[in-house]
Design an enzyme around this catalytic site. Sequence first.
Site, short mmCIF file in Angstrom:
data_model
loop_
_atom_site.label_atom_id
_atom_site.label_comp_id
_atom_site.label_asym_id
_atom_site.label_seq_id
_atom_site.Cartn_x
_atom_site.Cartn_y
_atom_site.Cartn_z
N HIS A 103 87.75 -46.75 60.99
CA HIS A 103 87.84 -48.28 61.63
C HIS A 103 89.01 -48.92 60.90
O HIS A 103 89.85 -49.66 61.43
CB HIS A 103 86.62 -49.07 61.38
CG HIS A 103 85.61 -48.68 62.30
ND1 HIS A 103 85.66 -48.83 63.62
CD2 HIS A 103 84.29 -48.32 62.04
CE1 HIS A 103 84.39 -48.56 64.22
NE2 HIS A 103 83.71 -48.19 63.10
N GLU A 149 85.41 -48.01 67.94
CA GLU A 149 84.31 -46.89 67.54
C GLU A 149 85.09 -45.55 67.65
O GLU A 149 84.82 -44.41 66.75
CB GLU A 149 83.06 -46.83 68.37
CG GLU A 149 81.85 -46.16 67.79
CD GLU A 149 81.33 -46.42 66.35
OE1 GLU A 149 81.54 -47.65 66.15
OE2 GLU A 149 80.89 -45.61 66.07
N HIS A 160 83.89 -42.27 58.19
CA HIS A 160 83.87 -43.20 59.54
C HIS A 160 84.51 -44.53 59.16
O HIS A 160 85.11 -45.04 60.20
CB HIS A 160 82.43 -43.11 59.66
CG HIS A 160 82.07 -44.05 60.74
ND1 HIS A 160 81.80 -43.31 61.94
CD2 HIS A 160 81.73 -45.30 61.20
CE1 HIS A 160 81.28 -44.16 62.92
NE2 HIS A 160 81.47 -45.40 62.65
N GLU A 161 84.05 -45.22 58.30
CA GLU A 161 84.75 -46.72 58.24
C GLU A 161 86.22 -46.60 57.89
O GLU A 161 86.81 -47.58 58.40
CB GLU A 161 83.70 -47.52 57.05
CG GLU A 161 82.51 -47.26 57.17
CD GLU A 161 81.98 -47.99 58.46
OE1 GLU A 161 82.59 -48.57 58.94
OE2 GLU A 161 80.82 -47.76 58.63
#
Lengths: 497, 497
Positions: free
Chosen positions: A267, A293, A263-264
Amino acid sequence: MTAYQDLERRFARIAAIGDALGILSWDTQTTMPDGSNDARAEQTATLTVLAHELETDPRVADWLAEAEGDGSLDDWQRANLREMRRSHRHATAVPTDLVEATSKAISACDMIWRTARAESDYAMLLPSLTDVLRRVRECGEAKAAVMGLTPYDTMLDEHDPGARAARIDALFDDLAGFLPGLIERVLEKQARDPDPIRPEGPFAVEAQKALGVRLMGQAGFDFNRGRLDVSLHPFCGGATDDVRITTRYDEADFTKALMGVMHETGHALYEQGRPRAWIHQPVGQARGMAVHESQSLIVEMQACRSAEFLSYLGPVARDAFGGSGPAWEPDNLRRLYTRVERGFIRVDADEVTYPAHVILRFRLEKALVGGDLDLKDLPGAWNEGMRTLLGVEPPNDRLGCLQDIHWPSGGWGYFPSYTLGAMTAAQLFDAATRADASIKPALARGDLGPLVAWLRANVHGKGCLFASGDELLTAATGRPLDVSVFKRHLETRYLGA
Amino acid sequence: MTAYQDLERRFARIAAIGDALGILSWDTQTTMPDGSNDARAEQTATLTVLAHELETDPRVADWLAEAEGDGSLDDWQRANLREMRRSHRHATAVPTDLVEATSKAISACDMIWRTARAESDYAMLLPSLTDVLRRVRECGEAKAAVMGLTPYDTMLDEHDPGARAARIDALFDDLAGFLPGLIERVLEKQARDPDPIRPEGPFAVEAQKALGVRLMGQAGFDFNRGRLDVSLHPFCGGATDDVRITTRYDEADFTKALMGVMHETGHALYEQGRPRAWIHQPVGQARGMAVHESQSLIVEMQACRSAEFLSYLGPVARDAFGGSGPAWEPDNLRRLYTRVERGFIRVDADEVTYPAHVILRFRLEKALVGGDLDLKDLPGAWNEGMRTLLGVEPPNDRLGCLQDIHWPSGGWGYFPSYTLGAMTAAQLFDAATRADASIKPALARGDLGPLVAWLRANVHGKGCLFASGDELLTAATGRPLDVSVFKRHLETRYLGA
């Protein structure tokens, strides 16, 4: 030097201060000893004020006015100028004493919230939260007067330029009408399927980290310009050319940290892929929090939780942890990673129920800012909303309206970006896989390369060339945000429809 | 608000920027990925320029003039004002374009030095070092005109307020006359003693760190406001209430890292012990680099390499590493930790030969700045000085005049503080142990508490209340810096005289 060049120099300086603040913030969350808190707050406040002073310097307004009449600027320069104007409008609309009063109210409330949440005591939080809302609303009103928007729309716009409550209302109402039925059907189907088996630990932190680093590398994370570390609350931060993500390891369960890392990483890829020629300028930044996001969710939800990727991950993870048996079968891993549950806590929610948490918060904060809901009635409204949207009611406020830091810390207007991001991710993934048939087969080999290449070209490298997320999405996918793609994604993945 | 209060506010802001720079510098040396170098340089330059602008703002000159006529200030406030004036004089004496030109010359030379040293190629360094010296001299001349000092004295004064070449000449000439004979006698005695036995490794990094942390704690290091980390070149840095020291571990030899940790702990105790009420003000800072070095050396050299402390350390270190045998006997450890050798490299030098390295550099840089020595003649002058002072001649410039980063990086006038610090440490330790008879017996129990308590009262807590290191030393020991105490210390420890 032209006025435009003066502006570029000034905003590069502001960006450098922002980068320094990014490293300090990373340090605060990963490294700093506890007793340094006050001194660090002093450093952060000083740099924040300096950046604000540089931006609100009267010369900046003159340069902006002059540069806006400059006919020689190209597309990127004009977009850069538009972003400068936007930032300047947000920065100058609120009087300095109100900025300071708001910042103080937030610091006080943030502190009280930590205790109030732990003790599940909403009454303890109410006075300071009332103070924060009052200040935040005053800021919104000050901006509203300048920007021609409602106060709440100015808050949305701050995090996600171009976002407006009326548009989000329409998107979220559509989704809110669809979700309860979907959740019902998914839970019924899930009950008929075999229960997933949890792989048995312990899973050594070093092995978890090594696997995370390997997957980050396969996704294209550049470790020469970034890091992976540990913090209590995972985040993606750091600075230009120094993108730092964090995770938190649980030796009993590797699955959360692993998807958290991906997830990170989503980003981080956005940050590392910003247009190089504009890296220190406003137009070289990410296009708002909803698009940001979407980049974490396209990597985590669309790519890494896909059946294709999990078919690759099963044996790789099994070997990484020296496991064996049916728990490591890709199909079992898929059931684990697509498990749906009606829960109280947003950050623990799965892909299907998460939007319900967000829609609730959006509706509540809009009503609170608009004066249609009183803060003293928040717990009741919260619980009623949870019943309606998710069919569960929190037994206390710690599991209810006290769970999130956003409102106490002044992050009003931020929540919608989580679900706008999820919808954006679905639409981008749909367009990407239509445009490049090699994306899904590559995922089955653990290779995110083709997907990320498409994102670099259509999202990361565009910076703020487009004025809003919707414009970017239209350029990338042929149409603005469209709930139906997200709905279809959920049905396909969770109902096999 | 009075002018004095305006100044306090302004200098607190400048200190907060300095603290932010301290954390960024720590990060650069311990954590930052390589590819972030340019972006980090941008951040550092921006913050440095902002701090400089805040200090040279014309209003500061007005406030200073007005505050200097304010009769209501107390001792600490007047000392604070004096330090502000001093800092302001250094900051404003040099025109901005010269500051920038110097900074660029340094960046270029620093880079070339890394290659030139590795390849032992002085000719490669000469042009850029010539450029640095020219700029540094111009800065010195600009300051000289304002401060009524010679250019070289302004450089000394920048690092060590009140330090003057004439005084250092006298101190160093005295020492230079004494050292060659002392070294001769020490080496003769050493040849008669049994050779020390090196404890056999490997020594696990974790065990080394645990022992270092334990000793740091016994010395009073506050881990709630500081850290111990790893870097290529050990340092003490960080920020107010966040003092960060580093070391470098060698699994084959624990002795260097351990004393290195105690050395940096001495620096750190000074930083952690600065007067709390003035922690963000100029008067609350350390009293120059010579006094700072005295605090690292009083902990490392005076306390931790004493026979008393080593009698405690022997068994503790043996148990920490699970060792056994004669190598761990306190007397052997003492012989190891007081070994004297004529070497080429300053940073590897022992307590007895170290001053010779410093005196050489002091004499050379004074001559270079004063125009009495040409840079092209530096290697010859270096080697001749080594022969005279130490009786050895480096076989190449890598082991000679290319070994230190100071000159390429603009640190002219810094070297003397190492040996002034060593002399100051001897004098402070002598006074402390006379004033408190419990200090030495405590060291034999591994307890630095009584020594550090005396330092807190007489050095750390004084900040910049006194105008110079000599004034501080006079208040603490009854007289200004006196070479004889240092000479006696060396004779006692190394000749048993």
